[in-house]
Structure formats: structure tokens, C-alpha cells
Design a protein around this motif. Structure first.
Motif, PDB file in Angstrom:
ATOM      1  N   ILE A 166       0.842  -1.197   0.000  1.00  0.00           N
ATOM      2  CA  ILE A 166       0.000   0.000   0.000  1.00  0.00           C
ATOM      3  C   ILE A 166       0.878   1.248   0.000  1.00  0.00           C
ATOM      4  CG2 ILE A 166      -1.629   1.349   1.417  1.00  0.00           C
ATOM      5  CD1 ILE A 166      -2.903  -1.313   2.235  1.00  0.00           C
ATOM      6  N   MET A 167       2.009   1.193   0.695  1.00  0.00           N
ATOM      7  CA  MET A 167       2.952   2.308   0.728  1.00  0.00           C
ATOM      8  C   MET A 167       3.811   2.393  -0.538  1.00  0.00           C
ATOM      9  SD  MET A 167       2.737   4.015   3.591  1.00  0.00           S
ATOM     10  CE  MET A 167       4.300   4.847   3.511  1.00  0.00           C
ATOM     11  N   ARG A 168       3.739   1.360  -1.373  1.00  0.00           N
ATOM     12  CA  ARG A 168       4.586   1.216  -2.567  1.00  0.00           C
ATOM     13  C   ARG A 168       6.066   1.131  -2.203  1.00  0.00           C
ATOM     14  NH1 ARG A 168       3.860   2.417  -8.062  1.00  0.00           N
ATOM     15  NH2 ARG A 168       6.118   2.163  -8.122  1.00  0.00           N
ATOM     16  N   LEU A 169       6.347   0.556  -1.026  1.00  0.00           N
ATOM     17  CA  LEU A 169       7.735   0.242  -0.679  1.00  0.00           C
ATOM     18  C   LEU A 169       8.170  -1.015  -1.423  1.00  0.00           C
ATOM     19  CD1 LEU A 169       7.759   0.972   3.158  1.00  0.00           C
ATOM     20  CD2 LEU A 169       8.576   2.431   1.304  1.00  0.00           C
ATOM     21  N   ILE A 170       7.201  -1.883  -1.727  1.00  0.00           N
ATOM     22  CA  ILE A 170       7.443  -3.013  -2.623  1.00  0.00           C
ATOM     23  C   ILE A 170       6.300  -3.015  -3.647  1.00  0.00           C
ATOM     24  CG2 ILE A 170       8.755  -4.461  -1.038  1.00  0.00           C
ATOM     25  CD1 ILE A 170       6.248  -5.967  -0.367  1.00  0.00           C
ATOM     26  N   ASP A 171       6.587  -3.489  -4.838  1.00  0.00           N
ATOM     27  CA  ASP A 171       5.593  -3.495  -5.910  1.00  0.00           C
ATOM     28  C   ASP A 171       4.795  -4.789  -5.883  1.00  0.00           C
ATOM     29  OD1 ASP A 171       6.304  -0.998  -6.973  1.00  0.00           O
ATOM     30  OD2 ASP A 171       7.987  -1.882  -8.058  1.00  0.00           O
ATOM     31  N   PRO A 172       3.480  -4.711  -6.079  1.00  0.00           N
ATOM     32  CA  PRO A 172       2.655  -5.923  -6.101  1.00  0.00           C
ATOM     33  C   PRO A 172       2.878  -6.734  -7.364  1.00  0.00           C
ATOM     34  CG  PRO A 172       1.316  -3.996  -6.594  1.00  0.00           C
ATOM     35  CD  PRO A 172       2.677  -3.484  -6.248  1.00  0.00           C
ATOM     36  N   THR A 173       2.646  -8.029  -7.269  1.00  0.00           N
ATOM     37  CA  THR A 173       2.689  -8.899  -8.438  1.00  0.00           C
ATOM     38  C   THR A 173       1.466  -8.680  -9.311  1.00  0.00           C
ATOM     39  OG1 THR A 173       3.840 -10.556  -7.107  1.00  0.00           O
ATOM     40  CG2 THR A 173       2.875 -11.307  -9.180  1.00  0.00           C
ATOM     41  N   GLU A 174       0.345  -8.412  -8.641  1.00  0.00           N
ATOM     42  CA  GLU A 174      -0.926  -8.225  -9.346  1.00  0.00           C
ATOM     43  C   GLU A 174      -1.846  -7.407  -8.451  1.00  0.00           C
ATOM     44  OE1 GLU A 174      -4.509 -11.182 -10.713  1.00  0.00           O
ATOM     45  OE2 GLU A 174      -2.456 -11.929 -10.987  1.00  0.00           O
ATOM     46  N   GLY A 175      -2.837  -6.744  -9.052  1.00  0.00           N
ATOM     47  CA  GLY A 175      -3.819  -6.000  -8.273  1.00  0.00           C
ATOM     48  C   GLY A 175      -3.590  -4.496  -8.312  1.00  0.00           C
ATOM     49  N   GLN A 176      -4.485  -3.779  -7.640  1.00  0.00           N
ATOM     50  CA  GLN A 176      -4.448  -2.320  -7.662  1.00  0.00           C
ATOM     51  C   GLN A 176      -4.616  -1.755  -6.251  1.00  0.00           C
ATOM     52  OE1 GLN A 176      -7.786  -2.354 -10.531  1.00  0.00           O
ATOM     53  NE2 GLN A 176      -6.603  -0.872 -11.730  1.00  0.00           N
ATOM     54  N   VAL A 177      -3.972  -0.609  -6.013  1.00  0.00           N
ATOM     55  CA  VAL A 177      -4.146   0.146  -4.769  1.00  0.00           C
ATOM     56  C   VAL A 177      -4.520   1.573  -5.152  1.00  0.00           C
ATOM     57  CG1 VAL A 177      -3.071   0.998  -2.658  1.00  0.00           C
ATOM     58  CG2 VAL A 177      -2.436  -1.251  -3.534  1.00  0.00           C
ATOM     59  N   PHE A 178      -5.747   1.961  -4.821  1.00  0.00           N
ATOM     60  CA  PHE A 178      -6.211   3.318  -5.123  1.00  0.00           C
ATOM     61  C   PHE A 178      -6.132   4.171  -3.860  1.00  0.00           C
ATOM     62  CE2 PHE A 178      -8.285   0.736  -8.336  1.00  0.00           C
ATOM     63  CZ  PHE A 178      -8.118   1.491  -9.483  1.00  0.00           C
ATOM     64  N   PHE A 179      -5.502   5.335  -3.993  1.00  0.00           N
ATOM     65  CA  PHE A 179      -5.444   6.300  -2.899  1.00  0.00           C
ATOM     66  C   PHE A 179      -6.034   7.609  -3.400  1.00  0.00           C
ATOM     67  CE2 PHE A 179      -3.450   9.748  -0.538  1.00  0.00           C
ATOM     68  CZ  PHE A 179      -3.645   9.337   0.773  1.00  0.00           C
ATOM     69  N   ASN A 180      -7.150   8.005  -2.821  1.00  0.00           N
ATOM     70  CA  ASN A 180      -7.863   9.209  -3.284  1.00  0.00           C
ATOM     71  C   ASN A 180      -8.159   9.145  -4.788  1.00  0.00           C
ATOM     72  OD1 ASN A 180      -8.618  10.896  -1.214  1.00  0.00           O
ATOM     73  ND2 ASN A 180      -6.681  11.974  -1.119  1.00  0.00           N
ATOM     74  N   GLY A 181      -8.457   7.942  -5.257  1.00  0.00           N
ATOM     75  CA  GLY A 181      -8.788   7.768  -6.675  1.00  0.00           C
ATOM     76  C   GLY A 181      -7.615   7.542  -7.594  1.00  0.00           C
ATOM     77  N   ASN A 182      -6.367   7.693  -7.086  1.00  0.00           N
ATOM     78  CA  ASN A 182      -5.161   7.484  -7.892  1.00  0.00           C
ATOM     79  C   ASN A 182      -4.670   6.050  -7.736  1.00  0.00           C
ATOM     80  OD1 ASN A 182      -4.683  10.333  -8.768  1.00  0.00           O
ATOM     81  ND2 ASN A 182      -4.476  10.656  -6.569  1.00  0.00           N
ATOM     82  N   ASP A 183      -4.461   5.358  -8.853  1.00  0.00           N
ATOM     83  CA  ASP A 183      -3.931   4.002  -8.824  1.00  0.00           C
ATOM     84  C   ASP A 183      -2.418   4.066  -8.619  1.00  0.00           C
ATOM     85  OD1 ASP A 183      -3.275   1.378  -9.062  1.00  0.00           O
ATOM     86  OD2 ASP A 183      -4.135   1.077 -11.056  1.00  0.00           O
ATOM     87  N   LEU A 184      -1.968   3.768  -7.394  1.00  0.00           N
ATOM     88  CA  LEU A 184      -0.546   3.897  -7.059  1.00  0.00           C
ATOM     89  C   LEU A 184       0.317   2.874  -7.786  1.00  0.00           C
ATOM     90  CD1 LEU A 184      -0.727   4.450  -3.169  1.00  0.00           C
ATOM     91  CD2 LEU A 184      -0.788   6.160  -4.992  1.00  0.00           C
ATOM     92  N   THR A 185      -0.286   1.749  -8.188  1.00  0.00           N
ATOM     93  CA  THR A 185       0.512   0.665  -8.773  1.00  0.00           C
ATOM     94  C   THR A 185       1.014   0.981 -10.172  1.00  0.00           C
ATOM     95  OG1 THR A 185      -1.511  -0.419  -9.576  1.00  0.00           O
ATOM     96  CG2 THR A 185      -0.693  -1.077  -7.411  1.00  0.00           C
ATOM     97  N   VAL A 186       0.415   1.967 -10.848  1.00  0.00           N
ATOM     98  CA  VAL A 186       0.834   2.271 -12.224  1.00  0.00           C
ATOM     99  C   VAL A 186       1.691   3.531 -12.303  1.00  0.00           C
ATOM    100  CG1 VAL A 186      -1.200   1.149 -13.206  1.00  0.00           C
ATOM    101  CG2 VAL A 186      -1.275   3.600 -12.727  1.00  0.00           C
ATOM    102  N   LEU A 187       1.912   4.192 -11.155  1.00  0.00           N
ATOM    103  CA  LEU A 187       2.679   5.436 -11.166  1.00  0.00           C
ATOM    104  C   LEU A 187       4.174   5.147 -11.104  1.00  0.00           C
ATOM    105  CD1 LEU A 187       0.613   7.636  -8.646  1.00  0.00           C
ATOM    106  CD2 LEU A 187       0.438   7.553 -11.134  1.00  0.00           C
TER     107      LEU A 187
END
Length: 320
Positions: free
Chosen positions: A61-82
Motif C-alpha cells: 500500500i505504501m509502494r515500498l514493494i511493488d505488487p505482483t498483481e492487483g491495484q491500490v487506489f489512494f484518493n482515486g489514484n492508482d498507485l501501482t501504475v505510477l
């Protein structure tokens, strides 16, 4: 109103070597398909045994490590693609309080430098930094005169307060607290928990509180998610979960919590066997190898994630 944090089908699989003298590898499913939300201003507690994937979830969720799959939205922003560059301006909106107050602070930096560092990274005006550091120390219950000391000169509880001050420095909306009191004495734990609750009301904070201690989670959380082997097996509001747990694993965990009354007797539910390896999880319901109520269906079919009543969710074949 949309939630502050929305997690969809989050997975993290690690590739590890099977042995020192072989090139064969295996996949460890540390987190295997999590979905949940955190509303603004609430505290979601995440509990489970060691190795169930709680801390890995927090770090994704903090993006300290990247997920293998899935999405984490924070205030509508998808952190996994940034990208890292796109993520940097958002970093100040979510911060982390780490489990070990000894390892999470740089021993070569003074307390003032530790708290000032995020202010420098996020371009806080230089002339206001010293005053901000003093304010933060006061907010977490420490004397501003201690700012020129080094971490080794403080107790464990004081170091955790410094870690909280550092997390608050850039006015975040979300704080991921990864077992923030597990390394502290019981009397100090209560002080830190009360501090976190006071800060939440003062600064309108949202918490993801990760812990293996159900008593601690009951004190601070609004909702509780119970994790087992990389998945959430039950998610409920605090009152309902502690009064009437649904999943057999939740019942077993709660039966092990001591009652602060020598005359009270609680019926223990002792689980048999060891936790299966996340590299080779059981088929069907991953809990069936230890569940006293397991049926043949549990061994072959993965239970659906279903709502059994308002705001109560469980993954178990006992609930149709």
C-alpha cells in the motif's frame, strides 16, 4: 463518498531458491488476492499470525514493494501504475510507522535531523523547519530540548514517539502502523496507543493498524480484518467481530486472548497442526487442514467472499 484507500485483488508472490545447491525455485504466495477499503478518518485493524502477509500488505500500500498483481487506489489514484517520479508528490499523503523503534531511526542522525528530513525532501521552507520540529516533538509528548540528542539516548517508547513525529511531519492523510507497539512494554504500549488515538482526532488521520495482538486491535480499531495465509478470511466492525466471530480461525484467535478476570473461564479452541507453507498452500480453503469444522467441500473448493450481514464479510463454507 469514495473511500480514501481501495485495494483490489492485491497479490505479492516471491520467487525463492529451493536450496543452496540447486537452481530450482518455488513461488511463495505472501499475499494472495486481498480486496478491502479504508474510509477517511477510520482505523482498519489487520490481524493474523506471523507470516500471514500483514506487513507485506502494508508495504505494498505504501509502494515500498511493488505488487505482483492487483491495484491500490489512494484518493482515486492508482498507485501501482505510477512511476517513482509521479509517486513522489503523493508520498507526503501516506506515511509509515515501523515495528522496530530501534532499527527505524538512523543512529548517526540527531532527532531534529530525523524529523526534519521529510520536510527537506518535500521542500518545506527552510526558515520554518526548526519551529516545525519543535511543534512535532511537543505533539508526541517529548521535550523540544531533546532535539539535539541521538536515538540511542532514548527509551523504546520515546523512539517510537520520534518515529510517529517523523510520520506526521508532512501532514499525511494515511498512516500505516506496522506493529508499532509490539516491541514495547505493556505500560508503554497503552501510552503509544492513546497517543495515536489523540493524534487521529486532532489531525483527522486514517490508520491501517497491523498487529498480531487482538487486545491492542480492539482498543484502537473501528473495523477489523483477519488474515490467514495471504488472504482475509473475515472483515467486520469491531463490536460484532469481538462479540460474535464468524470464521473458525477468528474464533480460535479470540479464544486465546486472556481475560483480565481470574474467575472468568473462556473455552479454548486449540488449532491442531502447523501453519501450511505459503509456497505450497492447501487446496480449497487454505484453513481446512487446521479447522475442526472442515468438510469434504472445504478440501476442494475455495470459499466465496460473501456478505453475511451489514458490513460483515466472511470466506467460509459454513455460511451459505
Amino acid at each position: 463518498m469514495s473511500p480514501l484507500v481501495e485495494v483490489k485483488n492485491l497479490k505479492k508472490h516471491f520467487t525463492v531458491n529451493k536450496g543452496m545447491f540447486t537452481k530450482k525455485t518455488e513461488i511463495v504466495k505472501a499475499v494472495d488476492g486481498l480486496s478491502f477499503t479504508i474510509e477517511k478518518g477510520e482505523t482498519l485493524g489487520l490481524v493474523g499470525e506471523s507470516g500471514c502477509g500483514k506487513s507485506t500488505t502494508g508495504r505494498m500500500i505504501m509502494r515500498l514493494i511493488d505488487p505482483t498483481e492487483g491495484q491500490v487506489f489512494f484518493n482515486g489514484n492508482d498507485l501501482t501504475v505510477l512511476s517513482d517520479e509521479q509517486l513522489r508528490p503523493l508520498r507526503k499523503e501516506f506515511q509509515m510507522v515501523f515495528q522496530d523503534p530501534y532499527a527505524s531511526l538512523n543512529p548517526r542522525m540527531k532527532v531534529s535531523e530525523i524529523i526534519e528530513e521529510p520536510l527537506i525532501v518535500h521542500n518545506f521552507p527552510k526558515e520554518e523547519r526548526k519551529q516545525r520540529v519543535e511543534e512535532l516533538l511537543h505533539v508526541v509528548g517529548l521535550n523540544a530540548a531533546l532535539a539535539d540528542r541521538y536515538p540511542h539516548e532514548f527509551s523504546g517508547g520515546q523512539r517510537q514517539r520520534i518515529g510517529i513525529a517523523r510520520a506526521l511531519a508532512v501532514n499525511p492523510q494515511l498512516i500505516v502502523a506496522d506493529e508499532p507497539v509490539s516491541a514495547l512494554d505493556v505500560s508503554i504500549q497503552s501510552q503509544i496507543l492513546n497517543l495515536l488515538k489523540d493524534l487521529q482526532s486532532q489531525f483527522d488521520l486514517t490508520y491501517l493498524f497491523i498487529s498480531h495482538d487482538l487486545s491492542v486491535v480492539e482498543h484502537i480499531s473501528d473495523r477489523v480484518g483477519v488474515m490467514y495465509l495471504g488472504r482475509i478470511v473475515e472483515l467486520s466492525d469491531k463490536e460484532s467481530l469481538y462479540k460474535e466471530p464468524l470464521h473458525p480461525y477468528t474464533k480460535a484467535l479470540l479464544s486465546a486472548v486472556p481475560i483480565p478476570n481470574p474467575r472468568a473461564v473462556r473455552e479454548r479452541m486449540i488449532l491442531k497442526g502447523d501453519i501450511p507453507s505459503p509456497a505450497n498452500p492447501p487446496s480449497g480453503c487454505t484453513f481446512h487442514t487446521r479447522c475442526p469444522f472442515a468438510t469434504e467441500e472445504c478440501k476442494t473448493t475455495v470459499p466465496e467472499w460473501k456478505m453475511v450481514s451489514e458490513n460483515r464479510y466472511v470466506a467460509c463454507h459454513l455460511y451459505r
